[in-house]
Design a protein around this motif. Structure first.
Motif, mmCIF file in Angstrom:
data_model
loop_
_atom_site.group_PDB
_atom_site.id
_atom_site.type_symbol
_atom_site.label_atom_id
_atom_site.label_comp_id
_atom_site.label_asym_id
_atom_site.label_seq_id
_atom_site.Cartn_x
_atom_site.Cartn_y
_atom_site.Cartn_z
ATOM 1 N N ASN A 1 0.818 -1.224 0.000
ATOM 2 C CA ASN A 1 0.000 0.000 0.000
ATOM 3 C C ASN A 1 0.852 1.275 0.000
ATOM 4 O OD1 ASN A 1 0.929 -0.214 2.582
ATOM 5 N ND2 ASN A 1 -1.067 -0.050 3.576
ATOM 6 N N GLN A 2 2.178 1.099 0.044
ATOM 7 C CA GLN A 2 3.084 2.254 -0.062
ATOM 8 C C GLN A 2 3.759 2.295 -1.431
ATOM 9 O OE1 GLN A 2 5.119 0.726 3.336
ATOM 10 N NE2 GLN A 2 4.610 2.533 4.577
ATOM 11 N N TYR B 1 3.381 2.850 -5.560
ATOM 12 C CA TYR B 1 2.494 3.682 -6.383
ATOM 13 C C TYR B 1 2.535 3.323 -7.867
ATOM 14 C CZ TYR B 1 2.954 6.259 -2.038
ATOM 15 O OH TYR B 1 2.983 6.594 -0.715
ATOM 16 N N GLY C 1 -1.895 3.606 -3.961
ATOM 17 C CA GLY C 1 -1.430 2.477 -3.165
ATOM 18 C C GLY C 1 -2.463 1.356 -3.055
#
Lengths: 247, 150
Positions: free
Chosen positions: A74-75, A77, A222
């Motif tokens: 989720n970090q 991109y 993310g």
């Protein structure tokens, strides 16, 4: 802060696609293609390194390796198209073709960015992407205008992957602000030329362009497919398990 | 005196072979871009051939070793991407060295290093290193590597 985020977006897409392509190492359909896919992978790893090194400079604390190996999905991109599984050779070629055509136009524009580091990295990457696009286009034509079976298979590849192409031309506020400062590329404006590249090659390859449908999106926020987590687990395994390991 | 020193370093680095094509030096390849002296430090600017070229680490280590062996200790090596590396930086002598070594030099026209025929067929767009592709001579039938033009 937004410039750091923007730089990570560019670097992440190259890094994740490079890692995907590396999975073809020793699994290519022929020796030449094995070497081709892994050479493309190597170029993308190199490009990713340039962008992540710049991100590290902007951040001031984290290193490029920290960005690559110590972030969760989720970090990340990257665009979703770069993380989907390789599938068969035709699937990989279609993904690479669609994405290289995008990167080719993107880097052309980024090479004129007011940010000198981004423009230099883009000009460098562009030379390599041109070659990738040429290679993949010739395979799309060979497989599309090949046998009935190869045509059917690669048509189904493009139908399947198409839903990941919408995201390439979507802008959020972070990017819109950077576009105003003439740092970021207005990706919405790349769509017209991208359509032309895709349509010309698909015509030559006797393939049908899929109808635009509901497109998958979320990479820049993310939000990813289930595939990214597994890819990162493999890519990050050693630095996470043995944080002090030296190469 | 200072100019003489810089010139000396260019000469020293011109004796450092490319790790993958040892018949040419890293200076001839165009990887060493600039040598400058500021505040007693020698600044060496290098550029990678391809973004992912695995030889960059070796270039850097080889330059360090060469300078240390020749008594230099105050130097910094910096990587630049601007302007991007191009095969146009190779001189005709360098290209001749490649051909003699068995690699068709960068040009739109491939030349078979064995029989010098220009009649060849592309076997693979990607070769053993990022900078080369693979051809086969249609006259003598020998396969050969061609340095890609970028």
């Amino acid at each position: 802060m937004s410039l750091l985020n923007y730089t990570l977006r560019i670097g992440d897409s190259s890094l994740i696609l490079a890692q995907r392509l590396a999975e073809w190492c020793t699994n290519g359909p022929t020796l030449e293609e094995d070497i081709a896919l892994t050479n493309i992978s190597l170029d993308l790893f190199g490009q990713a390194n340039g962008f992540l090194e710049y991100a590290a400079t902007l951040d001031g604390v984290k290193t490029a390796d920290d960005f690559a190996f110590k972030r969760n999905e989720n970090q990340y991109y990257n665009f979703l198209i770069t993380e989907i599984e390789n599938g068969h050779f035709g699937d990989t070629i279609i993904r690479q073709f669609l994405f290289s055509a995008y990167l080719y136009l993107f880097f052309q524009k980024l090479a004129t960015s007011k940010d000198e580091v981004l423009s230099a990295l883009a000009a460098k990457s562009l030379k390599e992407i041109k070659y990738h696009l040429k290679h993949c286009s010739s395979w799309v034509i060979r497989l599309g205008d090949g046998t009935n079976e190869s045509n059917e298979k690669i048509q189904s590849s493009i139908n399947k992957i198409w839903e990941y192409t919408g995201e390439l031309f979507e802008l959020d506020q972070i990017e819109k602000d950077l576009v105003k400062k003439e740092i970021a590329v207005n990706r919405e404006a790349l769509k017209f030329e991208w359509d032309q590249i895709i349509n010309t090659t698909l015509n030559q390859a006797k393939l049908m362009r899929p109808k635009d449908q509901v497109m998958k999106t979320g990479g820049s926020k993310g939000i990813h497919t289930k595939h990214l987590e597994l890819l990162l687990k493999e890519m990050q395994f050693i630095p996470r398990k043995y944080p002090d390991a030296k190469w | 005196m200072q100019n003489g020193e810089i010139e000396h370093i260019w000469k020293l680095l011109n004796s450092v072979p490319d790790p993958e094509i040892p018949v040419i030096s890293i200076v001839e390849l165009g990887v060493v871009r600039e040598i400058k002296k500021t505040d007693n430090y020698i600044n060496i600017l290098i550029t990678p051939t391809y973004s992912g070229c695995p030889a960059v680490k070796t270039f850097t280590d080889d330059i360090k070793e060469c300078l240390k062996m020749n008594g230099f200790s105050n130097f910094k090596i910096k990587l630049t991407y601007d302007p991007p590396w191009t095969t146009d930086w190779m001189s005709s002598q360098t290209k001749q060295k490649l051909l003699d070594y068995g690699i068709s030099p960068p040009s739109n026209q491939t030349v078979c290093p064995q029989c010098k025929s220009t009649n060849s067929i592309l076997v693979s767009e990607f070769g053993a290193t990022a900078c080369k592709s693979l051809y086969k001579c249609k006259d003598c039938l020998e396969p050969f590597e061609h340095f890609k033009c970028i």
